[in-house]
Every structure is written in structure tokens, then in C-alpha cells.
Design an enzyme around this catalytic site. Structure first.
Site, short mmCIF file in Angstrom:
data_model
loop_
_atom_site.label_atom_id
_atom_site.label_comp_id
_atom_site.label_asym_id
_atom_site.label_seq_id
_atom_site.Cartn_x
_atom_site.Cartn_y
_atom_site.Cartn_z
N ARG A 19 0.84 -1.20 -0.02
CA ARG A 19 -0.03 0.09 -0.05
C ARG A 19 0.81 1.45 0.09
O ARG A 19 0.62 2.06 -0.77
CB ARG A 19 -0.90 0.19 1.19
CG ARG A 19 -1.94 -1.00 0.76
CD ARG A 19 -3.02 -0.96 2.03
NE ARG A 19 -2.31 -1.43 3.44
CZ ARG A 19 -2.64 -1.27 4.69
NH1 ARG A 19 -3.98 -0.44 4.81
NH2 ARG A 19 -1.95 -1.47 5.72
N ASN A 37 -6.33 -2.94 1.81
CA ASN A 37 -6.43 -4.30 1.87
C ASN A 37 -7.75 -4.77 1.84
O ASN A 37 -8.83 -4.37 2.58
CB ASN A 37 -5.72 -4.74 2.97
CG ASN A 37 -4.12 -4.76 2.97
OD1 ASN A 37 -3.61 -4.43 1.80
ND2 ASN A 37 -3.54 -4.67 4.25
#
Length: 90
Positions: A19, A37
Site C-alpha cells: 500500500r 487491503n
């Protein structure tokens, strides 16, 4: 022309800095949106910006950050434009 996409990335993409890597890459290509996620182990993002920048971003995302990550599949689909002024990690 500004384009908006949902992008789902599958592979080893959680717990490996993916990320953060996505956010840094989005900022490099002047894109806005977010990344998070998913419970199935994938990473989901909304990305908006110039088409040429989105395509360059996806090319980098396909390679992944290296280290312990592995990108197996990237799925891109058009979505409605959205309001955002940065690229956030959710």
C-alpha cells in the site's frame, strides 16, 4: 483526459509494504484516490488521473515493490469519477 478506475491486485500484496508503494507510485504519477487491503488477501484501489499516467502507474504496480511481494494478477475496470485531492492509504 481524466480517467477513473478500480484496480484489484492479487498475489502476495499484504504485509509487504504494497500500500505504501502504491501511494508513492500514485504520487509520482500525479494520481488521486485510495488503496486498501481486502479480506481475501488482495489489494483494492481507486485511481483517477490522466490516462497516460494511469497506464504508467499500472505498469509499475504490475512489477510490485520487490522484496517479499509478488503480483500475480491486476484487474482494471472503469468507474465513475470521484472527488479526491490526494492518494490515501485506508
Amino acid at each position: 483526459m481524466i480517467q477513473s478506475y478500480r484496480i484489484d491486485v492479487y498475489g502476495v500484496v499484504q504485509g509487504v509494504g504494497f500500500r505504501w508503494f502504491t501511494q508513492q507510485t500514485a504520487n509520482k504519477y500525479h494520481l488521486v484516490g485510495w488503496v486498501c487491503n481486502n479480506s481475501n488477501g488482495s489489494v483494492e484501489m481507486r485511481v483517477q488521473g490522466q490516462e497516460i499516467n494511469v497506464n504508467a502507474f499500472i505498469d509499475v504496480i504490475n512489477q510490485g515493490p520487490g522484496y517479499y511481494s509478488r503480483v500475480d494478477k491486476v484487474i482494471k475496470q472503469s468507474v465513475a469519477p470521484f472527488e479526491s485531492n490526494n492518494f490515501a492509504i485506508k
